[in-house]
Design a protein around this motif. Structure first.
Motif, mmCIF file in Angstrom:
data_model
loop_
_atom_site.group_PDB
_atom_site.id
_atom_site.type_symbol
_atom_site.label_atom_id
_atom_site.label_comp_id
_atom_site.label_asym_id
_atom_site.label_seq_id
_atom_site.Cartn_x
_atom_site.Cartn_y
_atom_site.Cartn_z
ATOM 1 N N GLU A 77 6.951 -4.526 5.808
ATOM 2 C CA GLU A 77 6.038 -5.408 6.538
ATOM 3 C C GLU A 77 4.663 -4.780 6.691
ATOM 4 O OE1 GLU A 77 5.802 -7.767 10.840
ATOM 5 O OE2 GLU A 77 7.515 -6.478 10.338
ATOM 6 N N ALA A 78 4.616 -3.458 6.859
ATOM 7 C CA ALA A 78 3.330 -2.778 7.040
ATOM 8 C C ALA A 78 2.609 -2.589 5.712
ATOM 9 C CB ALA A 78 3.547 -1.430 7.729
ATOM 10 N N HIS A 79 3.313 -2.132 4.691
ATOM 11 C CA HIS A 79 2.704 -1.879 3.384
ATOM 12 C C HIS A 79 3.607 -2.469 2.308
ATOM 13 C CE1 HIS A 79 1.030 1.370 5.960
ATOM 14 N NE2 HIS A 79 -0.087 1.037 5.345
ATOM 15 N N GLY A 80 3.605 -3.780 2.231
ATOM 16 C CA GLY A 80 4.427 -4.483 1.264
ATOM 17 C C GLY A 80 3.604 -5.407 0.392
ATOM 18 N N PRO A 81 4.262 -6.200 -0.426
ATOM 19 C CA PRO A 81 3.525 -7.063 -1.370
ATOM 20 C C PRO A 81 2.805 -8.223 -0.700
ATOM 21 C CG PRO A 81 5.881 -7.492 -1.485
ATOM 22 C CD PRO A 81 5.720 -6.313 -0.593
ATOM 23 N N ASP A 82 3.169 -8.573 0.542
ATOM 24 C CA ASP A 82 2.545 -9.718 1.201
ATOM 25 C C ASP A 82 1.295 -9.361 1.971
ATOM 26 O OD1 ASP A 82 4.613 -11.259 0.227
ATOM 27 O OD2 ASP A 82 5.849 -11.031 2.025
ATOM 28 N N GLY A 116 8.028 4.746 -1.678
ATOM 29 C CA GLY A 116 7.462 6.043 -1.986
ATOM 30 C C GLY A 116 6.402 6.376 -0.954
ATOM 31 N N VAL A 117 5.791 7.536 -1.109
ATOM 32 C CA VAL A 117 4.752 7.993 -0.202
ATOM 33 C C VAL A 117 3.434 8.052 -0.961
ATOM 34 C CG1 VAL A 117 3.975 9.870 1.292
ATOM 35 C CG2 VAL A 117 6.400 9.303 1.169
ATOM 36 N N CYS A 118 2.385 7.477 -0.368
ATOM 37 C CA CYS A 118 1.070 7.487 -0.998
ATOM 38 C C CYS A 118 0.424 8.848 -0.784
ATOM 39 C CB CYS A 118 0.196 6.374 -0.414
ATOM 40 S SG CYS A 118 -1.487 6.333 -1.094
ATOM 41 N N ALA A 119 -0.117 9.433 -1.846
ATOM 42 C CA ALA A 119 -0.753 10.738 -1.789
ATOM 43 C C ALA A 119 -2.221 10.669 -2.169
ATOM 44 C CB ALA A 119 -0.024 11.731 -2.703
ATOM 45 N N ASN A 120 -2.825 9.503 -2.082
ATOM 46 C CA ASN A 120 -4.244 9.343 -2.392
ATOM 47 C C ASN A 120 -5.031 9.401 -1.085
ATOM 48 O OD1 ASN A 120 -6.781 8.693 -3.323
ATOM 49 N ND2 ASN A 120 -6.117 6.915 -4.503
ATOM 50 N N PRO A 156 -5.784 3.417 1.696
ATOM 51 C CA PRO A 156 -5.569 3.022 3.102
ATOM 52 C C PRO A 156 -4.224 3.462 3.659
ATOM 53 C CG PRO A 156 -5.276 1.139 1.655
ATOM 54 C CD PRO A 156 -5.755 2.261 0.790
ATOM 55 N N ALA A 157 -3.273 3.841 2.812
ATOM 56 C CA ALA A 157 -1.937 4.240 3.268
ATOM 57 C C ALA A 157 -1.634 5.683 2.910
ATOM 58 C CB ALA A 157 -0.884 3.319 2.669
ATOM 59 N N VAL A 191 4.625 5.691 4.083
ATOM 60 C CA VAL A 191 5.611 5.124 3.165
ATOM 61 C C VAL A 191 5.135 3.737 2.744
ATOM 62 C CG1 VAL A 191 8.002 4.417 2.884
ATOM 63 C CG2 VAL A 191 7.453 6.431 4.251
ATOM 64 N N VAL A 192 5.110 3.488 1.458
ATOM 65 C CA VAL A 192 4.666 2.206 0.910
ATOM 66 C C VAL A 192 5.756 1.670 -0.008
ATOM 67 C CG1 VAL A 192 2.220 2.790 1.064
ATOM 68 C CG2 VAL A 192 3.488 3.341 -1.008
ATOM 69 N N ALA A 193 5.798 0.358 -0.104
ATOM 70 C CA ALA A 193 6.714 -0.273 -1.047
ATOM 71 C C ALA A 193 6.170 -0.132 -2.461
ATOM 72 C CB ALA A 193 6.912 -1.736 -0.682
ATOM 73 N N LEU A 194 7.082 -0.112 -3.427
ATOM 74 C CA LEU A 194 6.632 -0.015 -4.814
ATOM 75 C C LEU A 194 5.840 -1.226 -5.241
ATOM 76 C CD1 LEU A 194 9.808 1.520 -6.522
ATOM 77 C CD2 LEU A 194 7.832 2.688 -5.533
ATOM 78 N N SER A 195 6.020 -2.344 -4.556
ATOM 79 C CA SER A 195 5.271 -3.560 -4.878
ATOM 80 C C SER A 195 3.945 -3.629 -4.138
ATOM 81 C CB SER A 195 6.111 -4.790 -4.528
ATOM 82 O OG SER A 195 6.560 -4.733 -3.186
ATOM 83 N N TYR A 196 3.635 -2.610 -3.328
ATOM 84 C CA TYR A 196 2.345 -2.568 -2.635
ATOM 85 C C TYR A 196 1.278 -2.080 -3.605
ATOM 86 C CZ TYR A 196 -1.121 -1.226 0.888
ATOM 87 O OH TYR A 196 -2.272 -1.088 1.623
ATOM 88 N N GLY A 197 0.041 -2.290 -3.261
ATOM 89 C CA GLY A 197 -1.059 -1.846 -4.104
ATOM 90 C C GLY A 197 -2.361 -1.876 -3.340
#
Length: 329
Positions: free
Chosen positions: A224-229, A258-262, A266-267, A271-277
Motif C-alpha cells: 500500500e505504501a510503495h506498490g503499483p497503485d 525488495g529494498v531500494c538502495a538509491n 523517494p523510497a 521495502v518496495v514492491a517489485l511492481s513499484y517504480g
C-alpha cells in the motif's frame, strides 16, 4: 432504567411542580449564572422526577443540569435527591477511551520507548516447539513466579548457614558456594539433546518468529505504501523489478519485495514492491547517443564557374591594366 421506561411513566404532579426547588439545587452546584432555562421533567420512578436545565458553561455544549426530587408516600413535601451534570442528546463528548495498545499508531514509538508484544499476538508464532523448558525471555505464564519472587522463595528454602554441611550431605555447601557456578536463582543451561539446544546451534534460537498472518499484514502494508497503485509508480518509466538499485529480500518475500538502495529515490532504504517504480530507475538515466550529422553530399556531375579575380578587369595586384599602364622608373 431504560429511556423507554422513563418516557412511559407519568411524572408525579407535586414533584413535577417543584421546578424552583430543582433550579436552586442546580444553581448551588453550578457556577453563578451558568444554569439556563428549564428543559423538561422526566419520571424516574414512583414519586421520583428529574428536572433538566440548560448548561451555559463554556465547553459544555449540549450538557444539562439534572436535579432529581422525590417525596415519600402520602407526603406533601418534596425533597432533593441529587444534582448532577449530564450530557444531552447533542452534547459535545470526548472520544471513547481506548487502551494504549489500540491507540498506538506507526511512528509513535520514540527513543527509549518500550513496546511489549502480547503473548497471544497474532503476528507472531513460536520459533520452535516441543521444548519442555520455558525460554528465559518468554512472557510470564499465569501463576508463574517473577525473578524477585523466586529469589525470596530460594532464600526461605536455603538452609541455615550455621548448620553443619555434613547433616544434609553437603547440599547446603554446594548451594551456598559461589565456586559451583550456579545458584538457585539461575536456571541451568539446556541439555544438549533438547530441542532448544539444537535450535540455538542451528541459529533458530528466537523464541517467536513472524507468523503467516503477520507476514501477510506486513506485505499488504508495504504494497500500500510503495506498490503499483501509487502515483509515483504510475508515472515511472519502469518497475523496480528491472532496476539495478533493488536489493532483493530473502525467503518467500523475495518474490514480491525488495529494498531500494538509491539515495535519490523517494523510497531509499524502504521495502518496495517489485511492481513499484519511480523516476530514479537505474535505466531511466541512460541518455540516447547524440545524433550524427549526415555526410556531405558532393555533386560531381556539373561544374561551378568561379571568377578568377574579385573585380572585373583588375589584375592580380588590384591595379588597373592597360596599354599606357605601368610604373615609371
Amino acid at each position: 432504567m431504560s429511556a423507554a421506561t422513563r418516557n412511559r411513566r407519568t411524572p408525579d404532579k407535586l414533584c413535577a411542580d417543584a421546578v424552583e426547588l430543582a433550579r436552586e439545587a442546580a444553581q448551588e452546584a453550578a457556577a453563578p449564572g451558568k444554569v439556563g432555562e428549564w428543559i423538561e421533567a422526566v419520571a424516574d420512578g414512583d414519586r421520583v422526577v428529574t428536572h433538566f436545565f440548560e448548561c451555559q458553561e463554556p465547553g459544555y455544549r449540549g450538557w444539562r443540569w439534572a436535579a432529581t426530587v422525590a417525596r415519600a408516600s402520602r407526603a406533601k413535601v418534596v425533597t432533593l435527591d441529587e444534582t448532577v451534570l449530564l450530557p444531552g442528546p447533542d452534547a459535545l463528548l470526548a472520544p471513547q477511551w481506548l487502551p494504549w495498545s489500540e491507540r498506538l499508531r506507526p511512528g509513535d514509538l520514540g527513543p527509549g520507548d518500550l513496546l511489549p508484544s502480547e503473548p497471544e499476538d497474532l503476528r507472531l508464532e513460536p520459533g520452535f516447539s516441543a521444548d519442555a523448558e520455558e525460554p528465559p525471555n518468554a512472557p510470564a505464564a499465569p501463576g508463574a513466579q517473577l525473578p524477585a519472587e523466586r529469589g525470596e522463595s530460594a532464600a526461605e528454602e536455603a538452609p541455615d548457614a550455621t548448620a553443619d554441611p555434613a547433616d544434609d550431605g553437603g547440599d547446603a555447601a554446594t548451594a551456598a558456594d559461589p565456586a559451583s557456578g550456579w545458584s538457585r536463582e539461575l536456571a541451568p543451561p539446556p541439555e544438549r539433546g533438547s530441542i532448544r539446544a539444537v535450535a540455538e546451534e542451528l541459529g533458530m534460537g528466537r523464541t517467536r518468529v513472524l507468523s503467516r498472518y503477520g507476514l501477510h499484514t506486513a506485505a499488504d502494508r508495504w504494497e500500500e505504501a510503495h506498490g503499483p497503485d501509487s502515483p509515483m509508480a504510475q508515472a515511472a518509466p519502469a518497475s523496480c523489478l528491472s532496476c539495478g538499485f533493488l536489493v532483493p529480500l530473502a525467503g518467500s518475500l523475495r518474490q514480491a519485495f525488495g529494498v531500494c538502495a538509491n539515495e535519490f529515490g523517494p523510497a531509499d532504504g524502504q521495502v518496495v514492491a517489485l511492481s513499484y517504480g519511480c523516476g530514479a530507475h537505474s535505466e531511466a538515466a541512460v541518455m540516447p547517443p547524440p545524433p550524427q550529422p549526415p555526410p556531405p553530399v558532393i555533386d560531381e556531375t556539373r561544374a561551378d564557374a568561379l571568377p578568377l579575380h574579385d573585380g572585373d578587369g583588375a589584375g592580380p595586384d588590384g591595379e588597373g591594366g592597360g596599354e599606357g599602364g605601368g610604373t615609371s622608373r
